[in-house]
Design a protein around this motif. Structure first.
Motif, mmCIF file in Angstrom:
data_model
loop_
_atom_site.group_PDB
_atom_site.id
_atom_site.type_symbol
_atom_site.label_atom_id
_atom_site.label_comp_id
_atom_site.label_asym_id
_atom_site.label_seq_id
_atom_site.Cartn_x
_atom_site.Cartn_y
_atom_site.Cartn_z
ATOM 1 N N GLU A 3 0.816 -1.222 0.000
ATOM 2 C CA GLU A 3 0.000 0.000 0.000
ATOM 3 C C GLU A 3 0.849 1.272 0.000
ATOM 4 O OE1 GLU A 3 -2.821 0.149 3.202
ATOM 5 O OE2 GLU A 3 -4.433 -0.578 1.928
ATOM 6 N N ASN A 4 1.936 1.266 0.785
ATOM 7 C CA ASN A 4 2.805 2.438 0.888
ATOM 8 C C ASN A 4 3.568 2.722 -0.400
ATOM 9 O OD1 ASN A 4 1.964 2.933 3.458
ATOM 10 N ND2 ASN A 4 3.728 2.013 4.461
ATOM 11 N N VAL A 5 3.885 1.645 -1.142
ATOM 12 C CA VAL A 5 4.561 1.801 -2.443
ATOM 13 C C VAL A 5 3.600 2.492 -3.407
ATOM 14 C CG1 VAL A 5 5.559 0.582 -4.421
ATOM 15 C CG2 VAL A 5 6.075 -0.201 -2.094
ATOM 16 N N GLY A 37 -5.660 14.755 -5.693
ATOM 17 C CA GLY A 37 -5.588 14.121 -4.374
ATOM 18 C C GLY A 37 -6.909 13.487 -3.989
ATOM 19 N N ALA A 38 -8.011 14.229 -4.232
ATOM 20 C CA ALA A 38 -9.356 13.735 -3.894
ATOM 21 C C ALA A 38 -9.744 12.543 -4.768
ATOM 22 C CB ALA A 38 -10.369 14.860 -4.062
ATOM 23 N N GLY A 44 -8.701 4.795 -4.172
ATOM 24 C CA GLY A 44 -7.976 3.872 -3.286
ATOM 25 C C GLY A 44 -6.460 3.892 -3.451
ATOM 26 N N PHE A 45 -5.927 4.863 -4.225
ATOM 27 C CA PHE A 45 -4.473 4.930 -4.440
ATOM 28 C C PHE A 45 -3.745 5.734 -3.361
ATOM 29 C CE2 PHE A 45 -6.147 4.090 -8.716
ATOM 30 C CZ PHE A 45 -5.372 2.998 -9.082
ATOM 31 N N LEU A 46 -4.507 6.560 -2.632
ATOM 32 C CA LEU A 46 -3.935 7.340 -1.531
ATOM 33 C C LEU A 46 -4.659 6.978 -0.241
ATOM 34 C CD1 LEU A 46 -3.767 10.919 -3.158
ATOM 35 C CD2 LEU A 46 -1.838 9.404 -2.786
ATOM 36 N N HIS A 47 -3.909 6.859 0.834
ATOM 37 C CA HIS A 47 -4.526 6.571 2.137
ATOM 38 C C HIS A 47 -3.805 7.356 3.230
ATOM 39 C CE1 HIS A 47 -1.164 3.684 1.888
ATOM 40 N NE2 HIS A 47 -1.106 3.829 3.212
ATOM 41 N N SER A 280 -7.934 14.108 1.851
ATOM 42 C CA SER A 280 -8.820 14.117 3.029
ATOM 43 C C SER A 280 -10.245 14.534 2.660
ATOM 44 C CB SER A 280 -8.271 15.066 4.102
ATOM 45 O OG SER A 280 -8.337 16.401 3.649
ATOM 46 N N PHE A 281 -10.436 14.941 1.389
ATOM 47 C CA PHE A 281 -11.766 15.354 0.923
ATOM 48 C C PHE A 281 -12.512 14.136 0.376
ATOM 49 C CE2 PHE A 281 -14.963 17.034 -1.889
ATOM 50 C CZ PHE A 281 -15.376 18.211 -1.286
ATOM 51 N N ASN A 282 -13.600 13.804 1.015
ATOM 52 C CA ASN A 282 -14.409 12.651 0.584
ATOM 53 C C ASN A 282 -15.335 13.076 -0.547
ATOM 54 O OD1 ASN A 282 -16.002 10.409 0.313
ATOM 55 N ND2 ASN A 282 -16.698 10.349 2.435
#
Length: 390
Positions: A3-5, A37-38, A44-47, A280-282
């Motif tokens: 996930e971090n990669v 980013g949103a 699902g590419f950013l967490h 952080s924007f849903n």
């Protein structure tokens, strides 16, 4: 794949390709980074990752540092008294509008501080596009004073949200006053030192610098003042902003340094902050009833306040340039996001208003840039027609 990669690769790709999309869509890079980013977070590419959050926070502080480098304190203090009075009147009108609107619509006390926020961050990008026009020069001067006031309120609001309105706030105000007094004395001492011994500034930051002493000293000042804020439990952004002011004020011979520092920030740390805000924007919140209407209302209210208040400069700038100046202050993107995040984390605003403010900051950045371009094109066309007639 880990996930971090995926997170690191996605952030890298957004940083690389955002300027291309910005150029294609003729928009500032910042809104593109937030939108990406949103979208990538939704896919699902950013967490949320601890290191991602820390680097994003550092990116915000560095952005405030860059904003500080736009302000030469010596030049700002040389502003004619008559103009300073008009700038103060302009800010008073903004805060009066904000208080009246917040009370009339029962928006809550936090909106009294949120709505008049001014940030010179995006004004700097306008300077690159339109050059040093009279309305932009005045916009930078008024914006510099407005941003200092805004960051002062940000510091006090942050303290009030964290420790309430009791003794905790009194201690914070006392610490802030002491710190400002110390900074004033330090500025005066450095001014005298560099006036009597001008070689000190050139030895600290030499003209021929193959050891990057200018960057090292700048970073040293940045971290020292952020560290001081940490120790005093004050808003870190305030320390970063003051650190930025040091650079053009005392090292005027290094004309290229603010641009050098900005290039590093906008190429690496700052985009990560905006990508994190976007993540952080849903996106599902866009379908929540009333969100878009609230965001549009905030955008319209904040813009009209500034346009009306800017008419105090009509004698200096004439009507069109006054409107342009007011519009240039209608994009306090970074400070609005910072204040909204602060208020939301302290449960001072609900989720709906938090997302409305983030969305409003995007609407402002995109729509105002387009409106300024249209008005400026109209102005050029008008001047062209007048010249043809003559």
């Amino acid at each position: 794949m880990n996930e971090n990669v995926i997170l690191v690769v996605t952030i890298s790709l957004i940083i690389i390709f955002s300027p291309f999309f910005a150029k294609l869509l003729k928009l500032p890079t910042t809104p593109i980074e937030i939108i990406f980013g949103a979208v990538f977070a939704y896919a699902g590419f950013l967490h949320e990752e601890h290191l991602f959050k820390i680097v994003a926070e550092l990116g915000f502080l560095y952005l405030m540092f860059i904003a500080g480098t736009e302000i030469n304190l010596k030049n700002t203090l040389k502003t004619p008294k008559q103009l300073i009075n008009k700038i103060i009147l302009y800010l008073v009108i903004l805060y009066a509008f904000s208080i009246a609107l917040s009370l009339y619509l029962n928006l809550g006390k936090i909106f009294m501080v949120l709505m008049p926020l001014i940030s010179v961050g995006l004004i700097a990008t306008l300077s690159k596009e339109y050059g040093k026009t009279p309305w932009l020069s005045l916009s930078m001067t008024a914006g510099a004073i407005g941003e200092i006031v805004s960051i002062g309120f940000l510091t006090l609001t942050s303290a009030a949200l964290q420790s309430g309105l009791g003794m905790g706030l009194v201690k914070t105000i006392f610490a802030l006053v002491l710190f400002l007094l110390f900074m004033f004395l330090l500025f005066r001492a450095m001014e005298l030192l560099f006036w009597w011994f001008p070689e000190v500034s050139t030895s600290l930051m030499p003209h021929d610098d193959n050891k990057e002493q200018d960057i090292r000293l700048s970073m040293g000042i940045f971290f020292l003042l952020v560290g001081a804020m940490l120790y005093l439990h004050l808003e870190l952004a305030f320390g970063a902003f003051l650190a930025g002011i040091f650079i053009p004020t005392f090292f005027e011979h290094k004309h290229e340094l603010p641009e050098k520092l900005a290039s590093f920030g906008f190429g690496f740390l700052v985009p990560i902050f905006f990508i994190h805000i976007g993540s952080s924007f849903n996106l599902e919140m866009l379908f929540v009833d009333g969100l878009i209407q609230k965001a549009l209302f905030i955008t319209l209210a904040m813009t009209l306040m500034r346009v009306v208040a800017s008419l105090v400069f009509i004698k200096e700038l004439k009507l069109i340039d006054s409107l342009l100046m007011g519009l240039s202050h209608s994009m306090p993107l970074t400070l609005l996001i910072a204040m909204a995040t602060l208020a939301y984390n302290a449960n001072s605003i609900d989720e709906l208003h938090y997302y409305a403010l983030i969305l409003a900051s995007l609407f402002q950045a995109i729509s105002i840039m387009i409106i300024i371009k249209l008005i400026n094109n109209y102005k050029i066309k008008k001047i062209g027609i007048k010249n043809e007639i003559h």
